[in-house]
Design a protein around this motif. Structure first.
Motif, mmCIF file in Angstrom:
data_model
loop_
_atom_site.group_PDB
_atom_site.id
_atom_site.type_symbol
_atom_site.label_atom_id
_atom_site.label_comp_id
_atom_site.label_asym_id
_atom_site.label_seq_id
_atom_site.Cartn_x
_atom_site.Cartn_y
_atom_site.Cartn_z
ATOM 1 N N ARG A 222 5.498 0.450 -9.358
ATOM 2 C CA ARG A 222 4.264 1.195 -9.604
ATOM 3 C C ARG A 222 4.400 2.697 -9.334
ATOM 4 N N ASN A 223 5.138 3.041 -8.288
ATOM 5 C CA ASN A 223 5.238 4.441 -7.886
ATOM 6 C C ASN A 223 5.947 5.269 -8.960
ATOM 7 N N PRO A 224 5.431 6.443 -9.309
ATOM 8 C CA PRO A 224 6.085 7.270 -10.331
ATOM 9 C C PRO A 224 7.543 7.597 -10.022
ATOM 10 N N PHE A 225 7.889 7.637 -8.733
ATOM 11 C CA PHE A 225 9.268 7.939 -8.350
ATOM 12 C C PHE A 225 10.085 6.682 -8.064
ATOM 13 N N LYS A 226 9.467 5.517 -8.268
ATOM 14 C CA LYS A 226 10.155 4.230 -8.160
ATOM 15 C C LYS A 226 10.795 4.004 -6.785
ATOM 16 N N ARG A 227 10.111 4.469 -5.766
ATOM 17 C CA ARG A 227 10.570 4.195 -4.407
ATOM 18 C C ARG A 227 9.375 4.143 -3.473
ATOM 19 N N ASP A 257 2.013 10.049 -1.195
ATOM 20 C CA ASP A 257 2.578 8.820 -1.765
ATOM 21 C C ASP A 257 3.357 9.049 -3.051
ATOM 22 N N GLY A 258 3.663 10.312 -3.378
ATOM 23 C CA GLY A 258 4.409 10.586 -4.596
ATOM 24 C C GLY A 258 3.653 10.243 -5.873
ATOM 25 N N GLY A 259 2.331 10.127 -5.781
ATOM 26 C CA GLY A 259 1.519 9.803 -6.947
ATOM 27 C C GLY A 259 1.231 8.316 -7.111
ATOM 28 N N GLU A 260 1.561 7.540 -6.092
ATOM 29 C CA GLU A 260 1.355 6.087 -6.151
ATOM 30 C C GLU A 260 -0.098 5.712 -6.443
ATOM 31 N N HIS A 261 -1.018 6.510 -5.914
ATOM 32 C CA HIS A 261 -2.442 6.209 -6.084
ATOM 33 C C HIS A 261 -2.908 6.403 -7.526
ATOM 34 N N LEU A 262 -2.095 7.010 -8.352
ATOM 35 C CA LEU A 262 -2.478 7.265 -9.744
ATOM 36 C C LEU A 262 -2.322 6.016 -10.616
ATOM 37 N N CYS A 263 -1.524 5.085 -10.166
ATOM 38 C CA CYS A 263 -1.129 3.968 -11.021
ATOM 39 C C CYS A 263 -1.827 2.675 -10.622
#
Length: 263
Positions: A222-227, A257-263
């Motif tokens: 899910r995380n845009p940075f895949k970590r 969160d590296g944009g995790e909340h966006l997804c």
């Protein structure tokens, strides 16, 4: 590394700093010249490993103090404050009060053993109202710096339901509400209060959640940075929020969160 807090006589008081996000934040702030006081509650069997981590903080040449006491116990609170005042002396002031307490009930709402009202009360006290209790305690003792930062760790679970997370979710939502009111009501006295919404981080707290392996697997997709988020990612933002340049950030919930909340 630029030691932005060097020679400031600033202290960070970290509640729950023996592991995870709290410990990473202690190391980061110490590396930047802040003195550190950690309050934690751990059994004797864990202390050898914890003391090894504390030695790394001491090696950074700042002042260091720790208390293995129950932060919710009124007698222990008095003992901690007395010890802290003795070490701070006339010049030391608390720049950062960091709430990193992870003491929540993870029972489900259905099944043979379910959450009770007492489970909710204990979790809310440990993970939410204790932020106000300690803010008030340090404020009343006049131990805060003129420009102090009150920081607390929240999670996406404050607004998104997760299995077995009901009591902790309620506490995180309450924590955010309490933080906003601290930001409003203590602003005339120089305090700023913010919550950091960390992304999924592989800490002991996460590992205690039933099904945490699936949460980790889903987050990496899910995380845009895949970590996953790391404790150091979060500690970096704790340091930023303690800087002079962050003085106008108040009453916020900040995703880290590296944009995790966006997804």
């Amino acid at each position: 590394m630029v030691k932005r807090f060097e020679n400031s006589n600033y202290w960070a008081l970290i509640m729950g700093g023996s592991s995870g996000l709290g410990l990473a934040s202690a190391k980061k702030l110490a590396a930047e010249g802040m003195n550190i006081c950690i309050i934690h509650r751990n059994p004797r069997a864990e202390m050898e490993a914890i003391n090894h981590e504390f030695e790394k903080i001491r090696a950074l040449n700042g002042k260091f103090l720790s208390f293995n006491k129950d932060i919710l116990n009124s007698q222990h609170q008095l003992e901690i404050v007395a010890g802290l005042k003795e070490v701070l002396g006339a010049e030391g002031k608390i720049r950062c009060l960091l709430h990193s307490i992870a003491k929540g009930n993870l029972k489900p709402m259905t099944g043979s053993e379910t959450l009770s009202s007492d489970d909710f009360a204990i979790t809310l006290n440990a993970m939410a109202t204790s932020l106000y209790d300690w803010t008030k305690l340090i404020f009343n003792e006049n131990l805060f710096a003129d420009d102090a930062r009150i920081l607390a760790f929240t999670s996406e679970g404050s607004s998104k339901p997760l299995q077995n997370y009901g009591a902790v979710a309620a506490a995180k939502a309450a924590l955010e509400a309490i933080s906003r009111n601290i930001a409003l009501e203590f602003a005339p006295f120089g305090l700023r209060a913010n919550c950091i919404q960390a992304g999924v981080t592989d800490t002991r707290s996460l590992q205690m959640i039933p099904g945490s392996e699936k949460i980790v697997e889903h987050t990496k997709k899910r995380n845009p940075f895949k970590r996953l988020t790391t404790p150091e990612d979060v500690a970096n933002v704790v340091s930023l929020l303690c800087s002079d340049e962050a003085a106008w950030i108040n009453g916020c919930v900040i995703p880290v969160d590296g944009g995790e909340h966006l997804c």
